[in-house]
Design a protein around this motif. Sequence first.
Motif, PDB file in Angstrom:
ATOM      1  N   GLY A 104       0.817  -1.208   0.000  1.00 50.97           N
ATOM      2  CA  GLY A 104       0.000   0.000   0.000  1.00 50.97           C
ATOM      3  C   GLY A 104       0.850   1.257   0.000  1.00 50.97           C
ATOM      4  O   GLY A 104       0.573   2.215  -0.737  1.00 50.97           O
TER       5      GLY A 104
ATOM      6  N   THR B  57      -4.236   3.217  -0.279  1.00 51.58           N
ATOM      7  CA  THR B  57      -4.728   3.585   1.051  1.00 51.58           C
ATOM      8  C   THR B  57      -5.551   2.447   1.653  1.00 51.58           C
ATOM      9  O   THR B  57      -5.453   2.163   2.854  1.00 51.58           O
ATOM     10  N   THR B  58      -6.342   1.783   0.821  1.00 53.08           N
ATOM     11  CA  THR B  58      -7.151   0.659   1.295  1.00 53.08           C
ATOM     12  C   THR B  58      -6.271  -0.499   1.760  1.00 53.08           C
ATOM     13  O   THR B  58      -6.553  -1.134   2.789  1.00 53.08           O
TER      14      THR B  58
ATOM     15  N   THR C 221       1.310   9.026  -6.050  1.00 53.78           N
ATOM     16  CA  THR C 221       1.548  10.430  -5.703  1.00 53.78           C
ATOM     17  C   THR C 221       2.643  11.025  -6.571  1.00 53.78           C
ATOM     18  O   THR C 221       2.532  12.163  -7.056  1.00 53.78           O
TER      19      THR C 221
ATOM     20  N   VAL D 296       0.863   4.081  -2.880  1.00 53.28           N
ATOM     21  CA  VAL D 296       0.593   5.491  -2.575  1.00 53.28           C
ATOM     22  C   VAL D 296       1.762   6.358  -3.033  1.00 53.28           C
ATOM     23  O   VAL D 296       1.561   7.427  -3.639  1.00 53.28           O
TER      24      VAL D 296
ATOM     25  N   ILE E 221      -3.256  -0.284   2.975  1.00 53.95           N
ATOM     26  CA  ILE E 221      -2.677   0.103   4.265  1.00 53.95           C
ATOM     27  C   ILE E 221      -3.697  -0.081   5.383  1.00 53.95           C
ATOM     28  O   ILE E 221      -3.380  -0.610   6.455  1.00 53.95           O
ATOM     29  N   ALA E 222      -4.936   0.351   5.127  1.00 51.00           N
ATOM     30  CA  ALA E 222      -5.989   0.205   6.134  1.00 51.00           C
ATOM     31  C   ALA E 222      -6.240  -1.265   6.458  1.00 51.00           C
ATOM     32  O   ALA E 222      -6.389  -1.638   7.631  1.00 51.00           O
TER      33      ALA E 222
END
Length: 247
Positions: free
Chosen positions: A97, A203-204, A105, A101, A206-207
């Motif tokens: 993740g 992001t998902t 980015t 990201v 990582i979550a």
Amino acid sequence: MDIVDLVQDPSAWVALVTLVVMEVVLGIDNLIFISILTNKLPVEHRVKARRVGIGLALVMRLGLLATVAWIVQMTEPVFEVFGEGFSWKDVILIGGGLFLVWKATKEIHHNVDPEEHGEDFIAKSNTTGFASAIGQILLLDLVFSIDSIITAVGMTPHLPIMFIAVIAAVTVMLVAATPLANFIEKNPTIVMLALGFLLMIGTTLIAEGMGFHVPKGYIYAAMAFSAAVELLNMLARNRRKRAAGDS
């Protein structure tokens, strides 16, 4: 249960179709990343990079399936941080993740403000090394593969079904990779939308690795809605161009 019994078992066919659909849907994330990454290569290397990357990813996925018992054990906590247990699967999801990201980015920054880096930097970034592209494809596919294999184990205990589903999904990726990459390259706004998707997916991941479950249906529904809005924008732009040309 042997192969003959599986072929005659209706529930096995239902599991196979369900698993193939799931693998194809989960492969969309990977396919978007591959399209954006290989479009940075020289034109003559792009198709080869996609085929080599996806082909090696297939070999890696089949190899991971052969060690499925070990993969399942990766969900067991191996250490704790502030009382929260983390497994190797969590570590891989968080690492993947963060990579996604960072990559999304970086690409968004280059697309929004390319002048800041100068022409020389852009020239270098547009000729990303072939080996580097393959390595990044395999790195991200490893993350998605472990997640999808663990999900598949929860759907069926039969390895032949998993193997067939993975081969079918990767075949779809091979067929769709070049048309999708060409479509993304010809539509700059689609590039930004795809990078936004990758940012959301990263992001998902990582979550998920931190223990927060995010239903994948929500993610894909948001992606489908955004893609539909962008499709309407593209149709409106084309209509305005035709109207301007007629006048």
